[in-house]
Design a protein around this motif. Structure first.
Motif, PDB file in Angstrom:
ATOM      1  N   GLU A  15     -69.147  15.760  -9.067  1.00  0.00           N
ATOM      2  CA  GLU A  15     -68.561  14.597  -8.393  1.00  0.00           C
ATOM      3  C   GLU A  15     -67.039  14.711  -8.410  1.00  0.00           C
ATOM      4  N   VAL A  16     -66.416  14.117  -7.392  1.00  0.00           N
ATOM      5  CA  VAL A  16     -64.949  14.113  -7.296  1.00  0.00           C
ATOM      6  C   VAL A  16     -64.488  12.780  -6.724  1.00  0.00           C
ATOM      7  N   ARG A  17     -63.415  12.249  -7.279  1.00  0.00           N
ATOM      8  CA  ARG A  17     -62.736  11.121  -6.636  1.00  0.00           C
ATOM      9  C   ARG A  17     -61.241  11.278  -6.874  1.00  0.00           C
ATOM     10  N   VAL A  18     -60.443  10.695  -5.997  1.00  0.00           N
ATOM     11  CA  VAL A  18     -58.996  10.761  -6.139  1.00  0.00           C
ATOM     12  C   VAL A  18     -58.556   9.785  -7.233  1.00  0.00           C
ATOM     13  N   SER A  19     -57.788  10.271  -8.208  1.00  0.00           N
ATOM     14  CA  SER A  19     -57.319   9.390  -9.284  1.00  0.00           C
ATOM     15  C   SER A  19     -55.937   8.823  -8.984  1.00  0.00           C
ATOM     16  N   TYR A  20     -55.161   9.535  -8.138  1.00  0.00           N
ATOM     17  CA  TYR A  20     -53.854   9.032  -7.716  1.00  0.00           C
ATOM     18  C   TYR A  20     -53.688   9.365  -6.234  1.00  0.00           C
ATOM     19  N   HIS A  21     -53.431   8.355  -5.416  1.00  0.00           N
ATOM     20  CA  HIS A  21     -53.309   8.559  -3.978  1.00  0.00           C
ATOM     21  C   HIS A  21     -51.852   8.858  -3.617  1.00  0.00           C
ATOM     22  N   CYS A  22     -51.590  10.117  -3.262  1.00  0.00           N
ATOM     23  CA  CYS A  22     -50.233  10.538  -2.894  1.00  0.00           C
ATOM     24  C   CYS A  22     -49.807   9.882  -1.585  1.00  0.00           C
ATOM     25  N   GLN A  23     -48.546   9.447  -1.540  1.00  0.00           N
ATOM     26  CA  GLN A  23     -48.009   8.833  -0.325  1.00  0.00           C
ATOM     27  C   GLN A  23     -47.225   9.824   0.527  1.00  0.00           C
ATOM     28  N   SER A  24     -46.590  10.823  -0.115  1.00  0.00           N
ATOM     29  CA  SER A  24     -45.685  11.688   0.637  1.00  0.00           C
ATOM     30  C   SER A  24     -45.761  13.170   0.280  1.00  0.00           C
ATOM     31  N   LEU A  25     -46.390  13.539  -0.817  1.00  0.00           N
ATOM     32  CA  LEU A  25     -46.365  14.935  -1.269  1.00  0.00           C
ATOM     33  C   LEU A  25     -46.910  15.902  -0.223  1.00  0.00           C
TER      34      LEU A  25
ATOM     35  N   PHE B 292     -47.345  15.414 -18.653  1.00  0.00           N
ATOM     36  CA  PHE B 292     -46.034  15.727 -18.080  1.00  0.00           C
ATOM     37  C   PHE B 292     -46.172  16.091 -16.604  1.00  0.00           C
ATOM     38  N   ILE B 293     -47.109  16.982 -16.279  1.00  0.00           N
ATOM     39  CA  ILE B 293     -47.297  17.399 -14.885  1.00  0.00           C
ATOM     40  C   ILE B 293     -47.709  16.206 -14.025  1.00  0.00           C
ATOM     41  N   GLU B 294     -48.655  15.441 -14.520  1.00  0.00           N
ATOM     42  CA  GLU B 294     -49.171  14.272 -13.796  1.00  0.00           C
ATOM     43  C   GLU B 294     -48.057  13.270 -13.489  1.00  0.00           C
ATOM     44  N   ALA B 295     -47.286  12.901 -14.510  1.00  0.00           N
ATOM     45  CA  ALA B 295     -46.232  11.894 -14.340  1.00  0.00           C
ATOM     46  C   ALA B 295     -45.092  12.419 -13.464  1.00  0.00           C
ATOM     47  N   SER B 296     -44.762  13.698 -13.605  1.00  0.00           N
ATOM     48  CA  SER B 296     -43.684  14.291 -12.815  1.00  0.00           C
ATOM     49  C   SER B 296     -44.017  14.266 -11.325  1.00  0.00           C
ATOM     50  N   LEU B 297     -45.255  14.614 -10.987  1.00  0.00           N
ATOM     51  CA  LEU B 297     -45.673  14.628  -9.588  1.00  0.00           C
ATOM     52  C   LEU B 297     -45.679  13.219  -8.998  1.00  0.00           C
ATOM     53  N   GLN B 298     -46.051  12.253  -9.794  1.00  0.00           N
ATOM     54  CA  GLN B 298     -46.025  10.867  -9.318  1.00  0.00           C
ATOM     55  C   GLN B 298     -44.590  10.401  -9.095  1.00  0.00           C
TER      56      GLN B 298
ATOM     57  N   LEU C 110     -42.087  12.435  -8.163  1.00  0.00           N
ATOM     58  CA  LEU C 110     -41.685  13.094  -6.918  1.00  0.00           C
ATOM     59  C   LEU C 110     -42.246  12.366  -5.709  1.00  0.00           C
ATOM     60  N   ASP C 111     -43.492  11.948  -5.789  1.00  0.00           N
ATOM     61  CA  ASP C 111     -44.154  11.264  -4.684  1.00  0.00           C
ATOM     62  C   ASP C 111     -43.459   9.953  -4.340  1.00  0.00           C
ATOM     63  N   ALA C 112     -42.875   9.303  -5.355  1.00  0.00           N
ATOM     64  CA  ALA C 112     -42.337   7.955  -5.179  1.00  0.00           C
ATOM     65  C   ALA C 112     -40.840   7.904  -4.885  1.00  0.00           C
ATOM     66  N   HIS C 113     -40.130   9.038  -5.014  1.00  0.00           N
ATOM     67  CA  HIS C 113     -38.671   9.019  -4.885  1.00  0.00           C
ATOM     68  C   HIS C 113     -38.178   9.810  -3.673  1.00  0.00           C
ATOM     69  N   ASP C 114     -37.015   9.406  -3.183  1.00  0.00           N
ATOM     70  CA  ASP C 114     -36.426  10.037  -2.008  1.00  0.00           C
ATOM     71  C   ASP C 114     -35.319  11.038  -2.350  1.00  0.00           C
ATOM     72  N   ASN C 115     -34.698  10.905  -3.516  1.00  0.00           N
ATOM     73  CA  ASN C 115     -33.628  11.815  -3.912  1.00  0.00           C
ATOM     74  C   ASN C 115     -34.220  12.849  -4.870  1.00  0.00           C
TER      75      ASN C 115
END
Length: 251
Positions: free
Chosen positions: A87-97, A130-136, A138-143
């Motif tokens: 089974e698979v489900r998305v745990s974090y929905h990326c907005q821009s990555l 660390f990887i999880e939080a870093s990617l989130q 990046l997904d949320a910031h513009d700079n």
């Protein structure tokens, strides 16, 4: 979620865990082999038979984009072979990555860097988080122009070769020894502008990178040297093919 382990029989274990997709390779006409970094079990690879041909079903190929954050239910045999995904489900929905061109280039590059750097089938909660939080972030910031530089430097701490900072005022950084030195050595080293920018991102947080100004050429040179740093520190490390694409996007 730290990963729920449920014995299926003496040789297999059903695992429910968070996972980060590193790469998906087409196998045959309809299948994928997906490599993921899991919270419960480190690096694992899964065979997804027929997923490219399936028009219905809960598991879709679109889930397995680079650095997608998932929650999976898998069967691990722990024999070094391809594992089974139930089974698979998305745990974090990326907005821009995966939709923004520059962020997508960073995403492909970092997925390849992580896949080429981490090989253990062992859990490392701090590294995963660390990887999880870093990617989130990046997904949320513009700079984010310098995000990948700071990510690679911070990742090196978890991999055991973070730069030694005790002689930070010295004018050279030896990339093989991983330390600041007074005189240039026969090894590859950083100096001048590259060293200045290297020091400027050493030890800062992602929120602080907005205050670091690095020109396009200096950013490209520093990135190439950080990849070289990884090559010199990690046995068997392969330079990412996506590096050239990332440099082109940011040029």
């Amino acid at each position: 979620m730290g990963g729920l382990l449920v014995p299926e029989n003496k040789e297999t274990m059903q695992v429910t865990t968070k996972a980060i997709v590193l790469r998906a390779i087409k196998y045959g006409e309809t299948s994928l082999i997906v490599k993921m970094y899991t919270l419960s079990s480190g690096i694992r690879s899964y065979m997804l038979k027929g997923i490219l041909a399936a028009k219905k079903g809960k598991m879709k190929a679109a889930y397995f984009q680079p650095l997608a954050q998932l929650e999976i239910v898998a069967v691990h045999k722990d024999k070094g072979a391809l594992e089974h995904l139930k089974e698979v489900r998305v745990s974090y929905h990326c907005q821009s990555l995966h939709t923004h061109i520059a962020k997508n280039a960073i995403t492909f590059f970092l997925a390849e860097m992580i896949a080429n750097s981490i090989h253990e089938e062992e859990p490392n909660k701090e590294l995963f988080q660390f990887i999880e939080a870093s990617l989130q972030w990046l997904d949320a910031h513009d700079n984010y122009a310098n995000f990948h530089l700071l990510f690679l430097l911070t990742l090196s701490r978890f991999l055991g070769f973070y730069p030694e900072e005790k002689n930070k005022d010295f004018p050279y950084f030896d990339l093989l020894e991983g330390e600041f030195v007074k005189e240039p050595t026969l090894n590859s080293f950083l100096e001048g502008r590259e060293l200045f920018y290297f020091k400027s991102i050493l030890g800062i947080s992602f929120d602080a990178i907005e205050g670091v100004r690095i020109g396009k050429n200096d950013r490209k040179n520093l990135l190439n040297n950080l990849v070289l740093f990884y090559e010199l520190q990690l046995q068997g490390f392969r330079k990412p093919k996506s590096l050239a694409v990332l440099n082109e996007v940011f040029s």
